[in-house]
Each structure stands twice: as structure tokens, then as C-alpha cells.
Design an enzyme around this catalytic site. Structure first.
Site, PDB file in Angstrom:
ATOM      1  CE  LYS A 114       5.533   2.037  -2.577  1.00 19.07           C
ATOM      2  NZ  LYS A 114       4.169   2.349  -3.081  1.00 19.07           N
ATOM      3  CB  SER A 197       2.263  -0.826  -2.263  1.00 21.06           C
ATOM      4  OG  SER A 197       2.395   0.381  -3.003  1.00 21.06           O
ATOM      5  CB  SER A 221      -0.035   2.582  -2.983  1.00 20.13           C
ATOM      6  OG  SER A 221      -0.430   1.350  -3.523  1.00 20.13           O
TER       7      SER A 221
END
Length: 549
Positions: A114, A197, A221
């Protein structure tokens, strides 16, 4: 399956520490190349060890798959950047393998990070949190988890798209959107919602754009995108994995964890990144030694376990009937597997959580973010945009509306709220203690003790994620089901993505107290092996890359 996995894992770890390699097995026949849509770490290692393909071949194949669907075709926008020296790094790891210097089960395995997880720029990649404000910034060094991955021999394939700044710039922005990466979408329905996210990491894993990925979690997330994308996600106990070198939201809740296609692969990746880091004080509280998480993978792990169903707060009138029906079926499956289902088993603090808990969490995150992001930005070796504080960041966004505020994505109200905070005082410290206590000691811990439970289980929800996050406790998400084909697609919050929609996945979560990852992995693995939900439906045709080894 369980025995083969353990033998393979122990063989790889022993081999990686200088012992003689033993025969490694997987579920793939020796003459076949693994399908990268579903390939496991064990299958990939079998192929690498038997010289049917190399890590260079793997990297090139994954890059080809990314190029097919990331910006072309369905334009899923799952990947922000490909490591320009990934092939070179894979080649070096191939040489080590040929020289009998295999480091372990991740040796030569390509994975995505990420893009809020620092890499030190020696491989040419940025760490941006999805914002032009951090483009070409240079962190002081690799994130703690990246250091561990490199030591384990993993290939950092690239950086995954995400909800910009972990979706903490604004709660009004659609999940999966960042200024640099654009609007990410789900591979199970055109323009389907990814959730956030760690959206790009989840989408990439779901269709085999990488073998594995890392995400980060403050409040759901990792587990939300895992649920929405038909994969496995682990939100570890805060302190099990290092947050050093991660663009922060809240030092009280942030954690780094795996996103994978199977529980076995999640256990392998968690083993690689867990452990103490002198650059993150939270890791000093973890137990020693940590367990070998692969040993938890027993298909009989649910037999005799007492599983609680916390219906109050976590399952309510807003839970979709399709999800409730699938969840009720899952409870019956677990009963037949020998689990003792205690239903209901509500958190004693449920009413107080409804009254205070979620507002307390938001306030603490607002306070933490300003403190933590200012520290992160101030420590960058270089910041070409000149951004060094949250206030600088707000001004950059306001000053570059063409880059950071396209139509429909203008809001940064959470940044503004956070910037108005002034650090901790006695009242805020009391609120921090209350939100942790209500979710932990008087919430999850209390219900586990009251009913002598091994774990709690529920369909994934916002409140469930928040309770575990407030307490800093672990959660493992595995696939549960899919919305039927006759589902009417709904624009989520009147935005550009759809949820629910035909074929959209949803998941189930196992959660418990701090440091319970080993037990949760066993239960999640048993459920996964019995149901095999992930394998029951693939992504829509245009979202499935054709490139293979």
C-alpha cells in the site's frame, strides 16, 4: 492439506536458515504451471524450486497482468507504481536460489505495498499516500515491515493505490480514490465499490496482479476491502507489526497487515512481518517468542470452540438481508464442524459504545493525526512540495485544485478539523482511556470472559471494525458470500461506485482479544477450508487478466 502446508513451511524456514532443503509439495500437479489468478505461495515456491519458472518470470507475468487491467480495459486503478528494478531484484534472488541460499517461504515472491508504506527510494519508488503533495518525497529509510520483507527475500513489485491519506482527508470522498491514482474500482462488478482504504492492495490480490499485498488499518482499512473483494485480510493487534515508516493516522490504532487469497498465505506473510522494531515502541509489548502462525492451520480448529455472536450493535436493521442470511448459514456450518455457538453474546458495553464509543474514536483520531502526520512529514529527508506540516498539506491541496480537487473530490474537512486540535489535555486523555476501555476491557474482553468464549464472529460491519480498532485488538476477515445476480446496483452514497451490486462479495470476521492471532487463524482457516467461498465466483470477465507464466 494441513500436513503438507506445515511440512512445506518448516522446510522453507529451515532451508532459509541454512539447513538442507527437503521435498516441498503443493496442491498443483508437477507438470502444470499455476494459474496466477489463484496461485498460492506454496504453489509458486514449488515451481521456483523445481525450475519450472523463475522469480524474473513471475515478476514479468505480474507486470503484464497489471498492464492489462490497471489503466486499460476496465481501468481498475489498483496499482500506482511498478518497481523499476523489480526484475533486477528478482534476478538476484534467482541467483541466490540456484546457490542454495534460499531465505524462506517468501524468497522471490512478488508482492505489492500500500502506498503509505515507505520505501527508501533506492528502488526508485515514491511513498505518496496517494497525494501529489508527497510525490517524489524521500523518507529516511524503509518502513520496518519492508526491511523484514527484503530480509525474507520478497520482491517489492510496486505500490498499490489507496484511499488518499487512508481516507482521512475527508469521509465524503469515495473509497479507493486518490489524486495520484484516480478512482479505483472493484473487479467483481464494473465500477463496483472497492471500500477503503487499502483498496488497491485488495483489488490487486483479488485477481492475481501480485502474489500477496500489505495494507494498513486504523478502523477497518484492511478488513473492509478484504470483505468487499473476496479475499482474506488480517488486522493484527496494535504492536504485533511495526508502523515505523508508515504514513500515519493514529498511533493508538494504526497497524500493518496481510491481504491474501488464502488464510495459509496470510499466516506466511504475517510471520514475515511480525516482530519487534526499536523504531516502534508499541512492538515492545508483544509476547516473546511469537508463535509459528502456520502451525495454527488445522481444518478441525473450530471443533469444541465456543464462538459468540454479538448481535447488538454489530448486526442491526441496516445489515443487508442477503448478508444476514449467509451469516446465519455460516453459524449452522460452524455448529456442524463442532463449534459451540453462543447466540447472542453481546458486549456488556454495547449501549455505552453507541452513546460514546464511536464519537470518542473520531475525536482521538483527529488529535492523533495532527501529531503523527506532523512528525512523519518533519522527518522526510526531502519534500519537493515543501509540505512539512498538516497545515502545509492543507494549503498544498487548496493551492493545487487541478491536481488534488477534481469535481466531486474537493473536500478536506477532516484535515481541517484535525488541524484545529491542540494536542492532548486531561479531558482528552480521559476520552482516550474510555474509548479503549469500552471496546476492550468492558467490551470484547468482558464478553469473552462472561461466556467463556474463544472468539466472536459477525458479518463485517463498521461498528465491528471500530470496536476492534478502539481496543487495538486483532480481526481476521474471510469470504462469506456474494450478492445474487438479480441485485439492483446502487450508487454508494450517490457517488461514482456501486454497492451492493450483482456478484459483489462480502465477508465474515473472527475477532478476539490482544495477541489472539494464532487462535483466530486456526478458526478462520477451518471455516475457509470447509466453505471454499472464494472459489465459488470469479471477477467479471473483462477484469480478469489473461497473462500467465
Amino acid at each position: 492439506m494441513q500436513t503438507r502446508l506445515k511440512e512445506w513451511f518448516l522446510s522453507n524456514w529451515l532451508y532459509g536458515n541454512g539447513y538442507t532443503s527437503t521435498n516441498i509439495s503443493s496442491t498443483a500437479p508437477a507438470h502444470e504451471l499455476p494459474d496466477l489468478y489463484e496461485a498460492t505461495v506454496a504453489e509458486l515456491q514449488d515451481g521456483l524450486d523445481s525450475n519450472r519458472f523463475s522469480s524474473v518470470d513471475l515478476v514479468k507475468a505480474y507486470i503484464g497482468r497489471i498492464e492489462e487491467v490497471n489503466l486499460k480495459g476496465p481501468a481498475l486503478r489498483a496499482v500506482l507504481e511498478i518497481n523499476p528494478v523489480a526484475v533486477e531484484q528478482a534476478s538476484q534472488l534467482d541467483k541466490e536460489r540456484r546457490s542454495n541460499r534460499k531465505r524462506g517461504p517468501l524468497h522471490g515472491i512478488p508482492l505489492l505495498l500500500k502506498d503509505n508504506i515507505d520505501t527508501d527510494r533506492t528502488d526508485g519508488m515514491s511513498t505518496t499516500a496517494g497525494s501529489f503533495a508527497l510525490q517524489d518525497s524521500i523518507p529516511p529509510k524503509d518502513a520496518g515491515v519492508v526491511t523484514k520483507l527484503r530480509e525474507a527475500g520478497a520482491v517489492i513489485l510496486g505500490k498499490a493505490n489507496l484511499s488518499e491519506f487512508g481516507q482521512f482527508r475527508s469521509h465524503k470522498l469515495t473509497g479507493g480514490w486518490s489524486a495520484l491514482g484516480g478512482q479505483g474500482t472493484n473487479a467483481y462488478y464494473p465500477n463496483g465499490d472497492t471500500c477503503g482504504s487499502s483498496s488497491g492492495s485488495a483489488v490487486a490480490v483479488s485477481i492475481g496482479l501480485c502474489a500477496l499485498a500489505l495494507g494498513t488499518d486504523t478502523t477497518g482499512s484492511i478488513t473492509f476491502p478484504a470483505s468487499r473483494n473476496n479475499i482474506v485480510g488480517i488486522k493484527p493487534t496494535v504492536g504485533l507489526t511495526s508502523r515505523a515508516g508508515v504514513v500515519p493516522i493514529s498511533s493508538h490504532q494504526d497497524t500493518v497487515g496481510p491481504l491474501t487469497r488464502s488464510v495459509a498465505d496470510a499466516a506466511i506473510l504475517l510471520s514475515a512481518i511480525a516482530g519487534p522494531d526499536p523504531n516502534d515502541n508499541a512492538t515492545s509489548s508483544q509476547p516473546f517468542p511469537l508463535p509459528k502462525y502456520i502451525d495454527a492451520l488445522d481444518p478441525n480448529s473450530l471443533a469444541g470452540k465456543r464462538i459468540g455472536v454479538p448481535r447488538k450493535v454489530f448486526i442491526d436493521s441496516e445489515t443487508h438481508p442477503v448478508i444476514i442470511a449467509a451469516f446465519e448459514d455460516s453459524l449452522e456450518i460452524m455448529r456442524k464442524m463442532g463449534a459451540i455457538i453462543v447466540d447472542p453474546a453481546d458486549l456488556p458495553s454495547a449501549d455505552d459504545l453507541i452513546k460514546n464509543g464511536w464519537m470518542d474514536e473520531e475525536l482521538i483520531c483527529l488529535v492523533d493525526f495532527k501529531i503523527d502526520i506532523n512528525k512523519y512529514l518533519s522527518e522526510l529527508k526531502e519534500s519537493p512540495s515543501g509540505v512539512r506540516t498538516l497545515e502545509d498539506l492543507i494549503k498544498f491541496i487548496e493551492g493545487h485544485p487541478d491536481l488534488e480537487q477534481p469535481r466531486g473530490y474537493e473536500d478536506q474537512s477532516v484535515f481541517l478539523e484535525s488541524n484545529n486540535t491542540a494536542g492532548y489535555n486531561a479531558e482528552l486523555l480521559e476520552i482516550l482511556e474510555r474509548k479503549t476501555r469500552l471496546s476492550g476491557e468492558q467490551g470484547i474482553d468482558a464478553v469473552l470472559s462472561k461466556y467463556n468464549l474463544d472468539a466472536l464472529v459477525a458479518p463485517h460491519s463498521t461498528f465491528q471494525a471500530a470496536a476492534s480498532a478502539n481496543a487495538g485488538y486483532p480481526m481476521i476477515q474471510v469470504p462469506l458470500g456474494f450478492f445474487p445476480d438479480d441485485t439492483l446496483p446502487a450508487a454508494l452514497d450517490d457517488g461514482p461506485t456501486f454497492y451492493p451490486a450483482p456478484g459483489t462479495p462480502f465477508g465474515i470476521s473472527f475477532f478476539a482479544s490482544a495477541w489472539s492471532e494464532y487462535q483466530l487463524l486456526g478458526m478462520a482457516y477451518a471455516f475457509e477450508q470447509k466453505t471454499q467461498t472464494r472459489l465459488k465466483r470469479r471477477a467479471y470477465t473483462k477484469a480478469i487478466p489473461s497473462t500467465q507464466l
